[in-house]
Design a protein around this motif. Structure first.
Motif, PDB file in Angstrom:
ATOM      1  N   LYS A 257     -11.041 -13.176  -6.010  1.00  0.00           N
ATOM      2  CA  LYS A 257     -10.978 -14.335  -4.985  1.00  0.00           C
ATOM      3  C   LYS A 257      -9.352 -14.565  -4.652  1.00  0.00           C
ATOM      4  O   LYS A 257      -8.386 -13.805  -5.276  1.00  0.00           O
ATOM      5  CB  LYS A 257     -11.347 -15.692  -5.637  1.00  0.00           C
ATOM      6  N   ARG A 258      -9.189 -15.309  -3.466  1.00  0.00           N
ATOM      7  CA  ARG A 258      -7.708 -15.226  -2.909  1.00  0.00           C
ATOM      8  C   ARG A 258      -7.168 -16.585  -3.267  1.00  0.00           C
ATOM      9  O   ARG A 258      -8.107 -17.825  -3.150  1.00  0.00           O
ATOM     10  CB  ARG A 258      -7.720 -14.801  -1.555  1.00  0.00           C
ATOM     11  N   THR A 259      -6.164 -16.740  -3.473  1.00  0.00           N
ATOM     12  CA  THR A 259      -5.320 -18.241  -3.886  1.00  0.00           C
ATOM     13  C   THR A 259      -4.949 -18.882  -2.445  1.00  0.00           C
ATOM     14  O   THR A 259      -4.823 -20.006  -2.416  1.00  0.00           O
ATOM     15  CB  THR A 259      -4.150 -18.239  -4.566  1.00  0.00           C
ATOM     16  N   GLY A 260      -5.140 -18.207  -1.385  1.00  0.00           N
ATOM     17  CA  GLY A 260      -4.349 -18.892  -0.006  1.00  0.00           C
ATOM     18  C   GLY A 260      -2.958 -18.881   0.215  1.00  0.00           C
ATOM     19  O   GLY A 260      -2.492 -19.266   1.039  1.00  0.00           O
ATOM     20  N   LYS A 261      -2.319 -18.342  -0.947  1.00  0.00           N
ATOM     21  CA  LYS A 261      -0.925 -18.230  -0.709  1.00  0.00           C
ATOM     22  C   LYS A 261      -0.604 -16.677  -0.264  1.00  0.00           C
ATOM     23  O   LYS A 261      -0.999 -15.767  -0.495  1.00  0.00           O
ATOM     24  CB  LYS A 261      -0.183 -18.174  -2.263  1.00  0.00           C
ATOM     25  N   ARG A 262       0.407 -16.827   0.851  1.00  0.00           N
ATOM     26  CA  ARG A 262       1.088 -15.637   1.308  1.00  0.00           C
ATOM     27  C   ARG A 262       2.418 -15.311   0.974  1.00  0.00           C
ATOM     28  O   ARG A 262       3.316 -15.945   1.010  1.00  0.00           O
ATOM     29  CB  ARG A 262       0.992 -15.840   2.905  1.00  0.00           C
ATOM     30  N   VAL A 263       2.704 -13.857   0.573  1.00  0.00           N
ATOM     31  CA  VAL A 263       3.932 -13.561   0.071  1.00  0.00           C
ATOM     32  C   VAL A 263       4.256 -12.300   0.817  1.00  0.00           C
ATOM     33  O   VAL A 263       3.508 -11.240   0.942  1.00  0.00           O
ATOM     34  CB  VAL A 263       3.838 -13.037  -1.480  1.00  0.00           C
ATOM     35  N   ALA A 264       5.632 -12.208   1.097  1.00  0.00           N
ATOM     36  CA  ALA A 264       6.207 -10.914   1.799  1.00  0.00           C
ATOM     37  C   ALA A 264       6.863 -10.127   0.702  1.00  0.00           C
ATOM     38  O   ALA A 264       7.776 -10.727   0.203  1.00  0.00           O
ATOM     39  CB  ALA A 264       7.006 -11.577   2.957  1.00  0.00           C
ATOM     40  N   VAL A 265       6.829  -9.186   0.676  1.00  0.00           N
ATOM     41  CA  VAL A 265       7.817  -7.931   0.069  1.00  0.00           C
ATOM     42  C   VAL A 265       8.707  -7.117   0.872  1.00  0.00           C
ATOM     43  O   VAL A 265       7.844  -6.461   1.774  1.00  0.00           O
ATOM     44  CB  VAL A 265       6.814  -7.155  -0.855  1.00  0.00           C
ATOM     45  N   VAL A 266       9.709  -7.153   0.770  1.00  0.00           N
ATOM     46  CA  VAL A 266      10.744  -6.339   1.883  1.00  0.00           C
ATOM     47  C   VAL A 266      11.179  -5.091   1.003  1.00  0.00           C
ATOM     48  O   VAL A 266      11.793  -5.149  -0.160  1.00  0.00           O
ATOM     49  CB  VAL A 266      11.939  -7.111   1.985  1.00  0.00           C
ATOM     50  N   GLY A 267      10.639  -3.806   1.237  1.00  0.00           N
ATOM     51  CA  GLY A 267      10.876  -2.910   0.723  1.00  0.00           C
ATOM     52  C   GLY A 267       9.672  -2.090  -0.016  1.00  0.00           C
ATOM     53  O   GLY A 267       8.826  -2.898  -0.711  1.00  0.00           O
ATOM     54  N   SER A 268       9.437  -1.006   0.249  1.00  0.00           N
ATOM     55  CA  SER A 268       8.140  -0.311  -0.493  1.00  0.00           C
ATOM     56  C   SER A 268       8.375   0.733  -1.401  1.00  0.00           C
ATOM     57  O   SER A 268       7.774   1.673  -1.789  1.00  0.00           O
ATOM     58  CB  SER A 268       7.216   0.334   0.501  1.00  0.00           C
ATOM     59  N   GLY A 269       9.834   0.612  -2.202  1.00  0.00           N
ATOM     60  CA  GLY A 269       9.941   1.476  -3.190  1.00  0.00           C
ATOM     61  C   GLY A 269       9.357   1.297  -4.332  1.00  0.00           C
ATOM     62  O   GLY A 269       8.219   0.365  -4.557  1.00  0.00           O
ATOM     63  N   PRO A 270       9.530   1.503  -5.678  1.00  0.00           N
ATOM     64  CA  PRO A 270       8.872   1.230  -6.835  1.00  0.00           C
ATOM     65  C   PRO A 270       8.941   0.102  -7.090  1.00  0.00           C
ATOM     66  O   PRO A 270       7.789  -0.856  -7.690  1.00  0.00           O
ATOM     67  CB  PRO A 270       9.550   2.191  -7.778  1.00  0.00           C
ATOM     68  N   ALA A 271      10.001  -0.781  -7.006  1.00  0.00           N
ATOM     69  CA  ALA A 271      10.066  -2.338  -7.189  1.00  0.00           C
ATOM     70  C   ALA A 271       9.072  -3.237  -6.375  1.00  0.00           C
ATOM     71  O   ALA A 271       8.399  -3.998  -6.788  1.00  0.00           O
ATOM     72  CB  ALA A 271      11.253  -2.851  -7.184  1.00  0.00           C
ATOM     73  N   GLY A 272       9.153  -2.653  -4.873  1.00  0.00           N
ATOM     74  CA  GLY A 272       8.376  -3.532  -4.146  1.00  0.00           C
ATOM     75  C   GLY A 272       6.946  -3.218  -4.201  1.00  0.00           C
ATOM     76  O   GLY A 272       6.042  -4.202  -4.164  1.00  0.00           O
ATOM     77  N   LEU A 273       6.497  -1.760  -4.459  1.00  0.00           N
ATOM     78  CA  LEU A 273       5.012  -1.615  -4.819  1.00  0.00           C
ATOM     79  C   LEU A 273       4.447  -2.301  -6.052  1.00  0.00           C
ATOM     80  O   LEU A 273       3.480  -2.851  -5.999  1.00  0.00           O
ATOM     81  CB  LEU A 273       4.769  -0.023  -4.896  1.00  0.00           C
ATOM     82  N   ALA A 274       5.369  -2.305  -6.927  1.00  0.00           N
ATOM     83  CA  ALA A 274       5.026  -3.068  -8.241  1.00  0.00           C
ATOM     84  C   ALA A 274       4.774  -4.479  -8.180  1.00  0.00           C
ATOM     85  O   ALA A 274       3.798  -5.296  -8.753  1.00  0.00           O
ATOM     86  CB  ALA A 274       5.744  -2.692  -9.421  1.00  0.00           C
ATOM     87  N   THR A 275       5.664  -5.133  -7.460  1.00  0.00           N
ATOM     88  CA  THR A 275       5.585  -6.457  -6.983  1.00  0.00           C
ATOM     89  C   THR A 275       4.314  -6.551  -6.233  1.00  0.00           C
ATOM     90  O   THR A 275       3.575  -7.567  -6.648  1.00  0.00           O
ATOM     91  CB  THR A 275       6.944  -6.930  -6.109  1.00  0.00           C
TER      92      THR A 275
END
Length: 495
Positions: A149-167
């Motif tokens: 299920k989804r929470t309805g919260k939206r999050v943006a992650v800037v950068g798709s390196g290892p930190a971004g992908l893990a986040t």
């Protein structure tokens, strides 16, 4: 414990590598693999220590001791010994989102703090880690697992390196709707464009990206936050924003002649080669070629070594790697470099092995400093002037490099690659949002909290801690996701 005397009965074994003279002819991964029986034997060497330093993950004496993502190493070593591969994979994924990356490119600080290494050779941890995840993909055990299920919260992650992908992976697991923004044309950041294919083949990266997309993460490429979309707009549009843009600003090397043609920063050189290789197999010519050139790589770290290996595959005439550090001792110094610190000993990385096979010697020059670049009448680099150095402590207590008189030398070179590290993140987003930074220009966000001085904005990975290991980026991405989940929901389901 797999077997109480395994560490005494069995010797450490590593998989063989493809012969250096052969592997420099292509861009494919150079490691071979151990058999399942050999891996079982290596797992038997694990002592299941009462205090397993292998998964501590702490900074010690300027380096990392133990695994920063706190992999449950003794547990999956024992499971491999017992032949329980799927259970080992489950245990591995509890702490590490991307073992197929760390199993290939991590320097394995876990092995440096292995207790068996106190009296002999450490357990072959990294090899076992890679084998577990590779078998998981081969057997079809690694499949998309979107949240129920989804929470309805939206999050943006800037950068798709290892930190971004893990986040993104962790926040998606918690049920949030996650969008990852990447300014390049492919997802993966450092994993895609910063690490050469012979160390990390790009279909391995893309396989994981495709899996994350199938789990519901939205990836947006060719979009630079701060230019294509303003930083303020991003914060307004999402419930939380996590900055994982990395430390991509190269450290400047402004000495005489640094503007000559043929002097390049390492990441410009590496990125161009990797992109051209992916786009056209290098047939488009859209990269800086070292073919037929005498190449000097300035910088003794991993990036410098990657430049050496890339230049060899281009077909350079010669390659030399400069480092300001002394040559490491052949054996660990028990006084100044005791266990469980990461062992500082002389080794040949894959790139130095290749250069030695081709030219007959280690390509590295130690304790050396470039004093100037010299060009020809057309502005092309033709030589580097150097001097040997020694490190001393001045009257203020600072460690500085002092030239050694009479050690000046000239090296012929038509290409110089600057690989001396990075000076933190680029500042566009920082300036637009008014983010506080530390003295090294990294985004200020306390370790363990990751929240910046701007509401809704978090930071993780190299953008927060400075240039570091991929495994630390994964660690920070996971922890930042936990804090974002707590911020959005009041509590967290993430660990």
């Amino acid at each position: 414990m797999s077997t109480p005397t395994g560490f005494m009965e069995y010797s450490r074994q590593l998989p063989a590598d493809r012969e250096p003279a052969e592997r420099i002819k292509d861009w494919e991964e150079f490691h071979k693999h151990l058999s399942e029986e050999e891996l079982r034997t290596q797992g038997a060497r694990c002592m299941d220590c009462g205090t397993p330093y292998c998964h501590t993950g702490i900074d010690m004496a300027g380096g990392t001791s133990g695994c920063p993502v706190n992999n449950l190493i003794p547990e999956w070593n024992n499971l491999i010994y017992r032949g329980l591969w799927s259970e080992a994979l489950e245990r591995l994924h509890k702490t590490n989102n991307f073992p197929e990356f760390t199993g290939r490119i991590c320097p394995a600080p876990c092995e440096g703090s292995c207790t068996v290494g106190l009296i002999g050779q450490p357990v072959t941890i990294k090899t076992i880690e890679q084998a577990i995840i590779d078998k998981g993909f081969e057997e079809g055990w690694v499949v998309p697992n979107p949240p129920e299920k989804r929470t309805g919260k939206r999050v943006a992650v800037v950068g798709s390196g290892p930190a971004g992908l893990a986040t993104a992976a962790q926040l998606n697991k918690a049920g949030h709707t996650v969008t990852v923004y990447e300014r390049s044309d492919r997802i993966g950041g450092l994993l895609m464009y910063g690490i050469p294919s012979m160390k990390l083949e790009k279909d391995v990266v893309q396989r994981r990206v495709d899996l994350l997309a199938a789990e519901g993460i939205r990836f947006v490429t060719n979009t630079e936050i701060g230019k294509d979309i303003s930083s303020e707009q991003l914060v307004d549009d999402y419930d939380a924003v996590v900055l994982c843009g990395g430390a991509t600003k190269p450290r400047e090397f402004n000495i005489e002649g640094s503007g000559l043609k043929g002097v390049h920063y390492a990441m410009t050189y590496l990125n161009g080669t990797i992109k051209s290789l992916l786009d056209s197999g290098l047939s488009d010519g859209q990269y800086i070629s070292a073919e037929g050139k005498d190449v000097i790589v300035i910088g003794g770290g991993d990036t410098g070594s990657d430049c050496v290996a890339t230049a060899l595959r281009h077909g350079c005439s010669s390659v030399t790697q400069f480092g300001t550090h002394d040559m490491a001792p052949l054996e660990r110094d028990p006084i100044n470099n005791p266990w469980p610190q990461f062992p500082n000993v002389y080794t040949l990385d894959y790139a130095q092995e290749e250069a030695k096979a081709l030219y007959g010697k280690d390509p590295r020059e130690f304790s050396i400093m470039t004093t100037k670049f010299v060009g020809d009448e057309e502005g092309n680099l033709k030589e580097l002037h150097t001097v040997q150095i020694r490190r001393i402590v001045d009257e203020t207590g600072r460690k500085i490099y002092q030239p050694v008189p009479g050690t000046e030398k000239v090296f012929n070179a038509q290409m110089a690659l600057i690989a001396i590290g990075f000076d933190g993140p680029e500042q566009t987003i920082v300036n637009q949002l008014g983010l506080e930074t530390d003295r090294r220009s990294n985004v200020k966000a306390p370790y363990g909290k990751y929240q910046t001085n701007v509401d809704k904005v978090f930071a993780a990975g190299d953008m927060r801690r400075g240039q570091s290991l991929v495994v630390w980026a994964i660690n920070e991405g996971r922890q930042a996701a936990r804090e974002v989940d707590k911020y959005l929901m009041g509590s967290t389901v993430l660990v």
